[in-house]
Design a protein around this motif. Structure first.
Motif, PDB file in Angstrom:
ATOM      1  N   ARG A 167       0.857  -1.195   0.000  1.00  0.00           N
ATOM      2  CA  ARG A 167       0.000   0.000   0.000  1.00  0.00           C
ATOM      3  C   ARG A 167       0.890   1.242   0.000  1.00  0.00           C
ATOM      4  N   ALA A 168       0.277   2.358  -0.396  1.00  0.00           N
ATOM      5  CA  ALA A 168       1.001   3.627  -0.335  1.00  0.00           C
ATOM      6  C   ALA A 168       1.298   3.956   1.128  1.00  0.00           C
ATOM      7  N   ASN A 169       2.410   4.586   1.374  1.00  0.00           N
ATOM      8  CA  ASN A 169       2.865   5.036   2.707  1.00  0.00           C
ATOM      9  C   ASN A 169       3.328   3.923   3.644  1.00  0.00           C
ATOM     10  N   GLN A 170       3.369   2.690   3.142  1.00  0.00           N
ATOM     11  CA  GLN A 170       3.854   1.593   3.985  1.00  0.00           C
ATOM     12  C   GLN A 170       5.337   1.788   4.327  1.00  0.00           C
ATOM     13  N   ALA A 171       6.118   2.211   3.341  1.00  0.00           N
ATOM     14  CA  ALA A 171       7.554   2.401   3.580  1.00  0.00           C
ATOM     15  C   ALA A 171       7.769   3.525   4.593  1.00  0.00           C
ATOM     16  N   ARG A 172       7.034   4.629   4.426  1.00  0.00           N
ATOM     17  CA  ARG A 172       7.177   5.758   5.371  1.00  0.00           C
ATOM     18  C   ARG A 172       6.833   5.297   6.788  1.00  0.00           C
ATOM     19  N   ASP A 173       5.692   4.600   6.917  1.00  0.00           N
ATOM     20  CA  ASP A 173       5.254   4.190   8.249  1.00  0.00           C
ATOM     21  C   ASP A 173       6.231   3.195   8.873  1.00  0.00           C
ATOM     22  N   HIS A 174       6.763   2.306   8.054  1.00  0.00           N
ATOM     23  CA  HIS A 174       7.736   1.326   8.547  1.00  0.00           C
ATOM     24  C   HIS A 174       8.939   2.061   9.165  1.00  0.00           C
ATOM     25  N   ILE A 175       9.440   3.056   8.415  1.00  0.00           N
ATOM     26  CA  ILE A 175      10.622   3.787   8.910  1.00  0.00           C
ATOM     27  C   ILE A 175      10.272   4.576  10.169  1.00  0.00           C
ATOM     28  N   LEU A 176       9.055   5.104  10.216  1.00  0.00           N
ATOM     29  CA  LEU A 176       8.668   5.903  11.392  1.00  0.00           C
ATOM     30  C   LEU A 176       8.495   5.038  12.635  1.00  0.00           C
ATOM     31  N   LYS A 177       7.994   3.800  12.441  1.00  0.00           N
ATOM     32  CA  LYS A 177       7.549   3.046  13.628  1.00  0.00           C
ATOM     33  C   LYS A 177       8.362   1.805  13.979  1.00  0.00           C
ATOM     34  N   LYS A 178       8.991   1.170  13.009  1.00  0.00           N
ATOM     35  CA  LYS A 178       9.618  -0.134  13.293  1.00  0.00           C
ATOM     36  C   LYS A 178      11.047   0.026  13.825  1.00  0.00           C
ATOM     37  N   ASP A 179      11.533  -1.067  14.429  1.00  0.00           N
ATOM     38  CA  ASP A 179      12.901  -1.080  14.947  1.00  0.00           C
ATOM     39  C   ASP A 179      13.892  -1.096  13.765  1.00  0.00           C
ATOM     40  N   LEU A 180      14.750  -0.117  13.723  1.00  0.00           N
ATOM     41  CA  LEU A 180      15.703  -0.049  12.602  1.00  0.00           C
ATOM     42  C   LEU A 180      17.130  -0.347  13.053  1.00  0.00           C
ATOM     43  N   VAL A 186      18.399   3.084   4.150  1.00  0.00           N
ATOM     44  CA  VAL A 186      17.150   2.597   3.561  1.00  0.00           C
ATOM     45  C   VAL A 186      17.210   2.862   2.060  1.00  0.00           C
ATOM     46  N   VAL A 187      16.628   1.944   1.305  1.00  0.00           N
ATOM     47  CA  VAL A 187      16.718   2.039  -0.155  1.00  0.00           C
ATOM     48  C   VAL A 187      15.314   1.896  -0.728  1.00  0.00           C
ATOM     49  N   CYS A 188      14.983   2.708  -1.738  1.00  0.00           N
ATOM     50  CA  CYS A 188      13.694   2.485  -2.409  1.00  0.00           C
ATOM     51  C   CYS A 188      13.942   2.056  -3.843  1.00  0.00           C
ATOM     52  N   VAL A 189      13.114   1.135  -4.289  1.00  0.00           N
ATOM     53  CA  VAL A 189      13.121   0.740  -5.693  1.00  0.00           C
ATOM     54  C   VAL A 189      11.791   1.249  -6.227  1.00  0.00           C
ATOM     55  N   GLY A 190      11.829   2.347  -6.938  1.00  0.00           N
ATOM     56  CA  GLY A 190      10.589   2.986  -7.382  1.00  0.00           C
ATOM     57  C   GLY A 190      10.908   4.368  -7.904  1.00  0.00           C
ATOM     58  N   GLY A 191       9.903   5.246  -7.875  1.00  0.00           N
ATOM     59  CA  GLY A 191      10.065   6.582  -8.430  1.00  0.00           C
ATOM     60  C   GLY A 191      10.175   7.649  -7.359  1.00  0.00           C
ATOM     61  N   ASP A 192       9.910   8.887  -7.767  1.00  0.00           N
ATOM     62  CA  ASP A 192      10.027  10.012  -6.847  1.00  0.00           C
ATOM     63  C   ASP A 192       9.030   9.893  -5.682  1.00  0.00           C
ATOM     64  N   GLY A 193       7.890   9.267  -5.947  1.00  0.00           N
ATOM     65  CA  GLY A 193       6.893   9.101  -4.887  1.00  0.00           C
ATOM     66  C   GLY A 193       7.427   8.181  -3.792  1.00  0.00           C
ATOM     67  N   MET A 194       8.107   7.122  -4.189  1.00  0.00           N
ATOM     68  CA  MET A 194       8.691   6.205  -3.192  1.00  0.00           C
ATOM     69  C   MET A 194       9.820   6.904  -2.450  1.00  0.00           C
ATOM     70  N   PHE A 195      10.636   7.668  -3.182  1.00  0.00           N
ATOM     71  CA  PHE A 195      11.714   8.400  -2.516  1.00  0.00           C
ATOM     72  C   PHE A 195      11.105   9.321  -1.458  1.00  0.00           C
ATOM     73  N   SER A 196      10.012   9.975  -1.812  1.00  0.00           N
ATOM     74  CA  SER A 196       9.386  10.917  -0.899  1.00  0.00           C
ATOM     75  C   SER A 196       8.911  10.199   0.381  1.00  0.00           C
ATOM     76  N   GLU A 197       8.424   8.969   0.223  1.00  0.00           N
ATOM     77  CA  GLU A 197       8.028   8.207   1.419  1.00  0.00           C
ATOM     78  C   GLU A 197       9.230   8.012   2.350  1.00  0.00           C
ATOM     79  N   LEU A 198      10.370   7.643   1.760  1.00  0.00           N
ATOM     80  CA  LEU A 198      11.567   7.406   2.578  1.00  0.00           C
ATOM     81  C   LEU A 198      12.041   8.711   3.214  1.00  0.00           C
ATOM     82  N   LEU A 199      11.969   9.789   2.430  1.00  0.00           N
ATOM     83  CA  LEU A 199      12.387  11.107   2.925  1.00  0.00           C
ATOM     84  C   LEU A 199      11.557  11.478   4.162  1.00  0.00           C
TER      85      LEU A 199
END
Ligand SMILES: Nc1ncnc2c1ncn2[C@@H]1O[C@H](COP(=O)(O)OP(=O)(O)OP(=O)(O)O)[C@@H](O)[C@H]1O
Ligand SMILES: CCCCCCCCCCCCC/C=C/[C@@H](O)[C@H](CO)NC(=O)CCCCC
Ligand SMILES: [Ca+2]
Length: 596
Positions: A167-180, A186-199
């Motif tokens: 789903r959208a925002n899964q990567a962002r939420d993972h980085i915000l909430k999970k144990d890192l 962190v690496v994204c395979v995708g476009g600017d939208g995926m990069f923005s989630e990581l950012l």
């Protein structure tokens, strides 16, 4: 074989040719020897660009194959293989198989190369968290990662934990909430939208951990340590293109492996006292907002949706009123019209590091960062009011395959400023000239209706009397098209279309009366454009923030210098790529690659 802390040297064979090979702290080089032991040409590979070394004769492409011969070893390294279609240099995996006179010597070479990598290339990631968007771009994210990137990570000894998003925002939420714990990046395979989630994930998490609020528009933010890598697999991949110079998964994977580090300015966008979003490539109102809003309706077209919507919105010839206030950056440092390019090891960005983080060491970044705001008087706010075709703010050049030099070709990735481009209302031909110059090397700022300013902060307000005009109002006005058109046919059958009566009057080919256009239900395909453009044009546009529509129109933006770090090194100039800062004795730790 001579071994000391800095140097390993011996005779080695490549095929049936004899070489003198040497390993120093900085280079692995081999020089061909002729029959009389005279030296011929030398190949040098920087230790910082060695990907790995393996016993035996090893191939990894098209698949891994090991021939375990006990006197051989294979060296893998970064090979520059031309320019590609972008401004930067395409990298591929170089491979050379060496034969030693004895197994013992082979083991010593392999051990020494591995030691050199640990000692002299210490910033490499060991463990990465990878997010793949299976639906980004041409939907090839999973294939790109598994066939091109994973084998390289494995070769380099990087372990990766892969999350295929559902789903959208899964990567962002993972980085915000999970144990890192244990992840270096962190690496994204995708476009600017995926990069923005990581950012958003990385900045948000860093502020949470530092106990800082992201909502104060003049607040200071903590720079992020967790690096972000981008494997381009999206529609535009502007961030990758502008920071690496090419959109190529292998090149990006190699930058990640060797632990390149490129700081990046980030613009925080606020509405009143709440953070709305962060941006690195575009905060754009008017044309770019309209193109994005229109393209969302044509997602099924894939990457082509932007070209289609761009044409449509160009033909609609809209412009919008508003007031832009901005805080100028120090004009003594650089200018958006100085015709320079921000390239790998950029002097302006290096000097900005010293200015943004005076006396910085990794432990005191936050207190140093405070000086960015406390030591300086903000300066004077400037103000421009009027009608604009588009208003764009970009923290970097925003070059992309469509525009190889970008929205602002002389913008810097990490100088703590953004470029504000104001394109005033003009006729359709003028605006076409402006857009077309993005695709050539002609100066798009050298037009009478365009101005550009290097800024630290920007505010946008609607004209007095224009009510709130938030984004949902724009949506409503777009949806009203059919009803309004129907009314127009019934009440004023001979009323010219909006464009004919608009002040530019330049789109005569679109001019038609309501009667000629016909009622919406009865329209031919050729009437579609008039349906899109001829309803009352909205008085208010939307903001495009790195490919997302913002829910507010009145916003304030502030550039946070070098807030995040990417696994990249900026655009390599081929000539300077050789001998540039692989040796920190040359740059004395001052270049942007070695300064932190
Ligand atoms: N599994 C998923 N399902 C639906 N949407 C997703 C999923 N994973 C990520 N997304 C969202 O899809 C959007 C577009 O993704 P991405 O940037 O990878 O591709 P794109 O086609 O290039 O789009 P863009 O035009 O933003 O560059 C992102 O904003 C992201 O939040
Ligand atoms: C006559 C020829 C005209 C050609 C005009 C080319 C102009 C190209 C300018 C390129 C600007 C790119 C700005 C980057 C935007 C990204 O953050 C964003 C997310 O991917 N992309 C879009 O919003 C997608 C929106 C793209 C709009 C074009
Ligand atoms: Ca910048």
């Amino acid at each position: 074989m001579e071994i000391n802390t800095l140097k390993v040297e011996s005779s080695l064979w490549i095929g049936n040719k004899r070489y003198r090979a040497a390993l120093s702290a900085w280079y692995f080089s081999w020089t061909e020897l002729d029959k009389k032991n005279r030296e011929k040409k030398t190949v040098s590979v920087r230790v910082s660009e060695v990907i790995g070394v393996e016993d035996g004769r090893v191939e990894i492409q098209p698949q891994k194959k090991v021939e375990d011969t006990d006197r051989d070893f294979t060296l893998f390294y970064v090979k520059r293989s031309g320019r590609g279609s972008g401004q930067g240099v395409l990298w591929s995996l170089g491979r050379t198989q060496f034969s030693c006179p004895s197994r013992d010597l082979r083991d010593q070479w392999v051990t020494q190369v591995r030691t050199a990598l640990k000692t002299h290339s210490p910033a490499r990631p060991h463990r990465l968290l990878v997010f793949i968007n299976p639906f980004g771009g041409k939907r090839r994210g999973k294939q790109i990662f598994h066939s091109l990137v994973a084998p390289l990570f494995e070769l380099a000894g990087i372990s990766s934990h892969v999350v295929v998003t559902e789903r959208a925002n899964q990567a962002r939420d993972h980085i915000l909430k999970k144990d890192l714990t244990g992840f270096d990046g962190v690496v994204c395979v995708g476009g600017d939208g995926m990069f923005s989630e990581l950012l958003h994930g990385v900045i948000g998490r860093t502020q949470q951990e530092a106990g800082l609020s992201e909502h104060d528009p003049s607040g200071v933010l903590q720079p992020c340590d967790l690096h972000i890598g981008i494997i381009p697999a999206g529609s535009t991949d502007c961030v990758c293109f502008a920071t690496v110079g090419v959109n190529d998964p292998v090149t990006s994977a190699l930058h990640i492996i060797i632990g390149d580090s490129q700081p990046l300015d980030v613009c925080a966008v606020h509405h009143q006292s709440s953070l709305v979003r962060y941006s690195v490539s575009l905060v754009g109102y008017g044309f770019y907002g309209d193109v994005l809003a229109e393209s969302e309706r044509h997602r099924w077209m894939g990457p082509l949706r932007y070209d289609y919507s761009g044409c449509m919105m160009y033909l609609c010839n809209r412009s919008y009123q508003g007031t832009v206030q901005f805080l100028l950056a120090d004009p003594g440092l650089s200018s958006p019209r100085d015709k320079t390019r921000c390239l790998s090891g950029c002097r302006v960005c290096s000097e900005s590091t010293e200015r943004l983080f005076p006396l910085s060491d990794s432990c005191s970044l936050y207190s140093d960062k405070l000086s960015q705001y406390s030591d300086q008087s903000e300066g004077e706010w400037m103000s421009v009011s009027g009608r604009f075709k588009c208003i764009s703010l970009t923290c970097m050049s925003s070059s992309c395959p469509k525009s190889p030099l970008g929205l602002s070709p002389s913008a810097h990735l990490a100088d703590g400023t953004g470029d504000l481009i104001l394109v005033r209302d003009t006729n359709a031909l003028g605006f076409l000239t402006y857009l077309h110059r993005h695709t050539t090397s002609q100066d798009q700022f050298d037009l009478p209706f365009v101005e550009v300013h290097r800024v630290k902060a920007v505010k946008f307000t609607l004209p007095p009397g224009e009510d709130s005009g938030e984004a949902e109002k724009y949506e409503r006005s777009e949806q009203n098209t059919e009803e309004e058109e129907e009314e127009a046919v019934m009440e004023h059958p001979d009323k010219p279309c909006v464009h004919e009566s608009s002040k530019s009057g330049s789109l005569q080919h679109l001019a038609c009366t309501a009667k000629e256009r016909g009622a919406p239900g009865k329209r031919k395909t050729s009437d579609f454009l008039c349906g899109l453009c001829c309803s009352k044009p909205p008085a208010v546009s939307v903001w495009n923030c790195d490919g997302e529509i913002l829910p507010h129109t009145e916003i304030s933006c502030r550039v946070h210098g070098q807030l995040v770090r990417l696994y990249a090194r900026g655009i390599e100039d081929e000539a300077r790529a050789v001998g540039l800062c692989e040796d920190s004795r040359d740059c004395k730790g001052k270049c942007v690659l070695h300064s932190r």
